[in-house]
Write a protein that holds these residues in place. Structure first.
Motif, PDB file in Angstrom:
ATOM      1  N   THR A 141       0.833  -1.216   0.000  1.00  0.00           N
ATOM      2  CA  THR A 141       0.000   0.000   0.000  1.00  0.00           C
ATOM      3  C   THR A 141       0.864   1.263   0.000  1.00  0.00           C
ATOM      4  OG1 THR A 141      -1.682  -1.196   1.218  1.00  0.00           O
ATOM      5  CG2 THR A 141      -1.863   1.187   1.211  1.00  0.00           C
ATOM      6  N   ARG A 166       0.061   6.988  11.270  1.00  0.00           N
ATOM      7  CA  ARG A 166       1.447   6.629  11.574  1.00  0.00           C
ATOM      8  C   ARG A 166       1.581   5.131  11.863  1.00  0.00           C
ATOM      9  NH1 ARG A 166       2.110   9.152  17.721  1.00  0.00           N
ATOM     10  NH2 ARG A 166      -0.028   8.753  18.376  1.00  0.00           N
ATOM     11  N   SER A 167       0.718   4.309  11.210  1.00  0.00           N
ATOM     12  CA  SER A 167       0.812   2.866  11.469  1.00  0.00           C
ATOM     13  C   SER A 167       2.068   2.296  10.820  1.00  0.00           C
ATOM     14  CB  SER A 167      -0.424   2.149  10.916  1.00  0.00           C
ATOM     15  OG  SER A 167      -0.342   2.092   9.516  1.00  0.00           O
ATOM     16  N   VAL A 169       2.104  -0.257   8.996  1.00  0.00           N
ATOM     17  CA  VAL A 169       1.810  -0.830   7.669  1.00  0.00           C
ATOM     18  C   VAL A 169       1.607   0.225   6.590  1.00  0.00           C
ATOM     19  CG1 VAL A 169       0.901  -3.066   8.400  1.00  0.00           C
ATOM     20  CG2 VAL A 169      -0.622  -1.116   8.282  1.00  0.00           C
ATOM     21  N   HIS A 189      -1.326  12.440  13.262  1.00  0.00           N
ATOM     22  CA  HIS A 189      -1.978  11.294  13.905  1.00  0.00           C
ATOM     23  C   HIS A 189      -3.089  11.823  14.777  1.00  0.00           C
ATOM     24  CE1 HIS A 189       0.636  12.571  17.165  1.00  0.00           C
ATOM     25  NE2 HIS A 189       1.616  12.590  16.258  1.00  0.00           N
ATOM     26  N   SER A 190      -3.647  10.950  15.615  1.00  0.00           N
ATOM     27  CA  SER A 190      -4.845  11.354  16.360  1.00  0.00           C
ATOM     28  C   SER A 190      -4.550  12.420  17.418  1.00  0.00           C
ATOM     29  CB  SER A 190      -5.492  10.128  17.017  1.00  0.00           C
ATOM     30  OG  SER A 190      -4.627   9.595  17.992  1.00  0.00           O
ATOM     31  N   ALA A 208      -4.460   8.132   5.599  1.00  0.00           N
ATOM     32  CA  ALA A 208      -4.497   6.693   5.906  1.00  0.00           C
ATOM     33  C   ALA A 208      -4.851   6.536   7.371  1.00  0.00           C
ATOM     34  CB  ALA A 208      -3.153   6.044   5.592  1.00  0.00           C
ATOM     35  N   ALA A 209      -6.094   6.873   7.711  1.00  0.00           N
ATOM     36  CA  ALA A 209      -6.503   6.867   9.121  1.00  0.00           C
ATOM     37  C   ALA A 209      -7.615   5.860   9.395  1.00  0.00           C
ATOM     38  CB  ALA A 209      -6.960   8.265   9.531  1.00  0.00           C
ATOM     39  N   GLY A 210      -8.355   5.462   8.360  1.00  0.00           N
ATOM     40  CA  GLY A 210      -9.482   4.558   8.587  1.00  0.00           C
ATOM     41  C   GLY A 210     -10.641   5.273   9.271  1.00  0.00           C
ATOM     42  N   ARG A 211     -10.852   6.555   8.922  1.00  0.00           N
ATOM     43  CA  ARG A 211     -11.943   7.346   9.508  1.00  0.00           C
ATOM     44  C   ARG A 211     -12.761   7.990   8.373  1.00  0.00           C
ATOM     45  NH1 ARG A 211     -10.259   5.030  13.136  1.00  0.00           N
ATOM     46  NH2 ARG A 211      -9.427   5.684  15.137  1.00  0.00           N
ATOM     47  N   LEU A 214     -12.939  11.988   7.256  1.00  0.00           N
ATOM     48  CA  LEU A 214     -11.956  12.746   8.065  1.00  0.00           C
ATOM     49  C   LEU A 214     -11.471  14.006   7.343  1.00  0.00           C
ATOM     50  CD1 LEU A 214     -10.128  12.889  10.594  1.00  0.00           C
ATOM     51  CD2 LEU A 214      -8.448  11.522   9.355  1.00  0.00           C
ATOM     52  N   VAL A 229      -6.081   6.668   1.111  1.00  0.00           N
ATOM     53  CA  VAL A 229      -5.715   5.260   1.339  1.00  0.00           C
ATOM     54  C   VAL A 229      -6.826   4.534   2.100  1.00  0.00           C
ATOM     55  CG1 VAL A 229      -4.004   3.734   2.430  1.00  0.00           C
ATOM     56  CG2 VAL A 229      -3.253   5.861   1.388  1.00  0.00           C
ATOM     57  N   THR A 231      -9.972   2.661   3.650  1.00  0.00           N
ATOM     58  CA  THR A 231     -11.020   1.771   3.143  1.00  0.00           C
ATOM     59  C   THR A 231     -11.972   1.517   4.305  1.00  0.00           C
ATOM     60  OG1 THR A 231      -9.608  -0.148   3.604  1.00  0.00           O
ATOM     61  CG2 THR A 231      -9.664   0.598   1.346  1.00  0.00           C
ATOM     62  N   THR A 266      -2.387  -1.583  -5.118  1.00  0.00           N
ATOM     63  CA  THR A 266      -1.808  -2.414  -4.057  1.00  0.00           C
ATOM     64  C   THR A 266      -1.809  -3.892  -4.451  1.00  0.00           C
ATOM     65  OG1 THR A 266      -2.537  -0.865  -2.362  1.00  0.00           O
ATOM     66  CG2 THR A 266      -2.065  -3.096  -1.630  1.00  0.00           C
TER      67      THR A 266
HETATM   68  P1  NAP Z   1      -4.447   2.010  11.836  1.00  0.00           P
HETATM   69  O1  NAP Z   1      -3.383   1.051  12.223  1.00  0.00           O
HETATM   70  O2  NAP Z   1      -5.741   2.007  12.587  1.00  0.00           O
HETATM   71  O3  NAP Z   1      -3.807   3.470  11.923  1.00  0.00           O
HETATM   72  C1  NAP Z   1      -4.603   4.606  11.740  1.00  0.00           C
HETATM   73  C2  NAP Z   1      -3.769   5.836  11.926  1.00  0.00           C
HETATM   74  O4  NAP Z   1      -4.600   6.964  11.717  1.00  0.00           O
HETATM   75  C3  NAP Z   1      -3.174   5.971  13.332  1.00  0.00           C
HETATM   76  O5  NAP Z   1      -1.841   6.413  13.251  1.00  0.00           O
HETATM   77  C4  NAP Z   1      -4.077   7.002  13.996  1.00  0.00           C
HETATM   78  O6  NAP Z   1      -3.412   7.814  14.944  1.00  0.00           O
HETATM   79  C5  NAP Z   1      -4.467   7.870  12.821  1.00  0.00           C
HETATM   80  N1  NAP Z   1      -5.738   8.537  13.065  1.00  0.00           N
HETATM   81  C6  NAP Z   1      -6.889   7.985  13.500  1.00  0.00           C
HETATM   82  N2  NAP Z   1      -7.824   8.941  13.650  1.00  0.00           N
HETATM   83  C7  NAP Z   1      -7.257  10.108  13.338  1.00  0.00           C
HETATM   84  C8  NAP Z   1      -7.691  11.462  13.308  1.00  0.00           C
HETATM   85  N3  NAP Z   1      -8.945  11.782  13.666  1.00  0.00           N
HETATM   86  N4  NAP Z   1      -6.827  12.412  12.911  1.00  0.00           N
HETATM   87  C9  NAP Z   1      -5.569  12.100  12.546  1.00  0.00           C
HETATM   88  N5  NAP Z   1      -5.080  10.831  12.555  1.00  0.00           N
HETATM   89  C10 NAP Z   1      -5.917   9.857  12.938  1.00  0.00           C
HETATM   90  O7  NAP Z   1      -4.845   1.861  10.304  1.00  0.00           O
HETATM   91  P2  NAP Z   1      -3.943   1.375   9.033  1.00  0.00           P
HETATM   92  O8  NAP Z   1      -3.772  -0.079   9.076  1.00  0.00           O
HETATM   93  O9  NAP Z   1      -2.758   2.273   8.882  1.00  0.00           O
HETATM   94  O10 NAP Z   1      -4.960   1.695   7.852  1.00  0.00           O
HETATM   95  C11 NAP Z   1      -5.407   3.007   7.604  1.00  0.00           C
HETATM   96  C12 NAP Z   1      -6.501   2.970   6.560  1.00  0.00           C
HETATM   97  O11 NAP Z   1      -5.934   2.466   5.352  1.00  0.00           O
HETATM   98  C13 NAP Z   1      -7.652   2.006   6.905  1.00  0.00           C
HETATM   99  O12 NAP Z   1      -8.855   2.518   6.382  1.00  0.00           O
HETATM  100  C14 NAP Z   1      -7.284   0.750   6.158  1.00  0.00           C
HETATM  101  O13 NAP Z   1      -8.427  -0.043   5.839  1.00  0.00           O
HETATM  102  C15 NAP Z   1      -6.672   1.354   4.913  1.00  0.00           C
HETATM  103  N6  NAP Z   1      -5.780   0.457   4.186  1.00  0.00           N
HETATM  104  C16 NAP Z   1      -5.958   0.423   2.850  1.00  0.00           C
HETATM  105  C17 NAP Z   1      -5.136  -0.382   2.080  1.00  0.00           C
HETATM  106  C18 NAP Z   1      -5.307  -0.374   0.594  1.00  0.00           C
HETATM  107  O14 NAP Z   1      -4.715  -1.190  -0.090  1.00  0.00           O
HETATM  108  N7  NAP Z   1      -6.076   0.562   0.037  1.00  0.00           N
HETATM  109  C19 NAP Z   1      -4.170  -1.187   2.701  1.00  0.00           C
HETATM  110  C20 NAP Z   1      -3.972  -1.084   4.083  1.00  0.00           C
HETATM  111  C21 NAP Z   1      -4.804  -0.245   4.817  1.00  0.00           C
HETATM  112  P3  NAP Z   1      -2.794   7.229  16.320  1.00  0.00           P
HETATM  113  O15 NAP Z   1      -1.515   6.537  15.919  1.00  0.00           O
HETATM  114  O16 NAP Z   1      -2.571   8.422  17.149  1.00  0.00           O
HETATM  115  O17 NAP Z   1      -3.815   6.275  16.858  1.00  0.00           O
END
Ligand code: NAP
Length: 291
Positions: A141, A166-167, A169, A189-190, A208-211, A214, A229, A231, A266
């Motif tokens: 990704t 900041r994950s 992955v 990040h959050s 890439a936050a999953g929100r 946002l 990013v 989903t 991806t």
């Molecule tokens: P994750 O591990 O849950 O990490 C989310 C990140 O977003 C964390 O660093 C979090 O901050 C930050 N965040 C959450 N709410 C926020 C806010 N209100 N403001 C600013 N930052 C915020 O998720 P992930 O695995 O990285 O995945 C992120 C998204 O990408 C998801 O929707 C996932 O489904 C998608 N994804 C898509 C693909 C693709 O191929 N398209 C592949 C992988 C993932 P904190 O660190 O402070 O908690």
């Protein structure tokens, strides 16, 4: 403002074709690249995603083995399967698919994936190698975002690029890849405070936050290129990103759609990484035999 739609489908097709061409070449040398996907969930959308990887692999002439260990697989069983696959010469690439059973954490398990087969950059060794500029597979990704920016000729060197998330992955490896391309990178990040403070002045914003919803029109400016990013599956089963498409359209310069943006690239990159891994492993074998 006319917001350009940066579809990933054309680029995904090009990458898939590259993977297929390289797979054919390897097959002519007697090596059929092969991928193993380890699954341990009943989640239907995960199974649908894994089947889509399998179909894409078949189209590209890449072997794909899905090991479905069930929703109650233990950490020990998962670790043992990953170790076996890492040692199995006919397997070139390994993916540990999330989600995992309740109580099982991916953090330790991914360390059992041999780095040379870690085609989705999950092993912390891969992230460490990326951090110091050594060869390693980036998570597909994170690389997909870079490939999309390159494909649409969006410059990042010397530009202000904001990554939201900041994950290990997505956000962290992506920020390393952007740094390697000389971008000035800010990672939000959050707890980083009001998002618009960072995102409005940025040239490129990757979310890439999953929100859901946002990033809205008030977070961007006419120069912003926005890569979504996220989903997120809504109650009605539809898939949306992290960007509020309706409000960003007409304000930002460009936006990737969901679905049909980062996700399609991806999957194609997972196949390309598998072929690259197979080629490198056969070269190492030749070197070891010769040495
Ligand atoms: P994750 O591990 O849950 O990490 C989310 C990140 O977003 C964390 O660093 C979090 O901050 C930050 N965040 C959450 N709410 C926020 C806010 N209100 N403001 C600013 N930052 C915020 O998720 P992930 O695995 O990285 O995945 C992120 C998204 O990408 C998801 O929707 C996932 O489904 C998608 N994804 C898509 C693909 C693709 O191929 N398209 C592949 C992988 C993932 P904190 O660190 O402070 O908690």
């Amino acid at each position: 403002m006319n917001t350009a739609v940066l579809s990933g489908k054309g680029l995904a097709g090009l990458i898939q074709q590259r993977a297929q061409d390289q797979a054919r070449l390897l097959e002519s040398e007697g090596l059929r690249p092969s991928l193993a996907v380890v699954v341990a969930t009943d989640d239907e959308s995960t199974h649908w995603y894994v089947r889509s990887i399998e179909r894409a692999a078949e189209r590209a002439g890449i072997g794909c083995r899905i090991l479905d260990l069930g929703h109650d697989a233990t950490e020990q069983v998962l670790a043992s399967v990953l170790k076996d696959l890492s040692a199995e010469p006919t397997v070139n690439g390994i993916i540990l698919q999330t989600p995992l059973p309740a109580g099982v954490s991916a953090d330790e398990l991914v360390g059992h994936i041999a780095p040379e087969k870690d085609i989705d950059g999950a092993n912390p060794l891969s992230l460490g190698r990326l951090a110091v500029g050594q060869p390693a597979f980036a998570p597909a990704t994170a690389r997909a975002v870079i490939e999309l920016l390159d494909h649409f000729e969006v410059p990042v060197a010397g530009r202000n690029v904001v990554v939201v998330g900041r994950s290990a992955v997505v956000g962290k490896p992506l920020s390393l890849l952007l740094l390697a391309k000389d971008a000035a990178v800010t990672v939000c990040h959050s707890r980083s405070g009001p998002l618009e403070t960072y995102t409005r002045p940025a040239d490129v914003v990757v979310v890439a936050a999953g929100r859901t919803g946002l990033l809205t029109g008030s977070h961007v400016s006419p120069k912003s290129v926005v890569i979504d990013v996220g989903t997120n599956v809504l109650a009605d089963g539809s898939l949306v990103g992290d960007v509020d498409e309706a409000s960003v359209t007409g304000v930002a310069a460009a936006l990737t759609p969901v679905p049909g943006g980062v996700g399609s690239v991806t999957t194609a990159l997972l196949l390309l990484h598998t072929v690259e891994a197979a080629r490198e492993q056969s070269r190492s074998l030749v070197r070891a035999t010769a040495g």
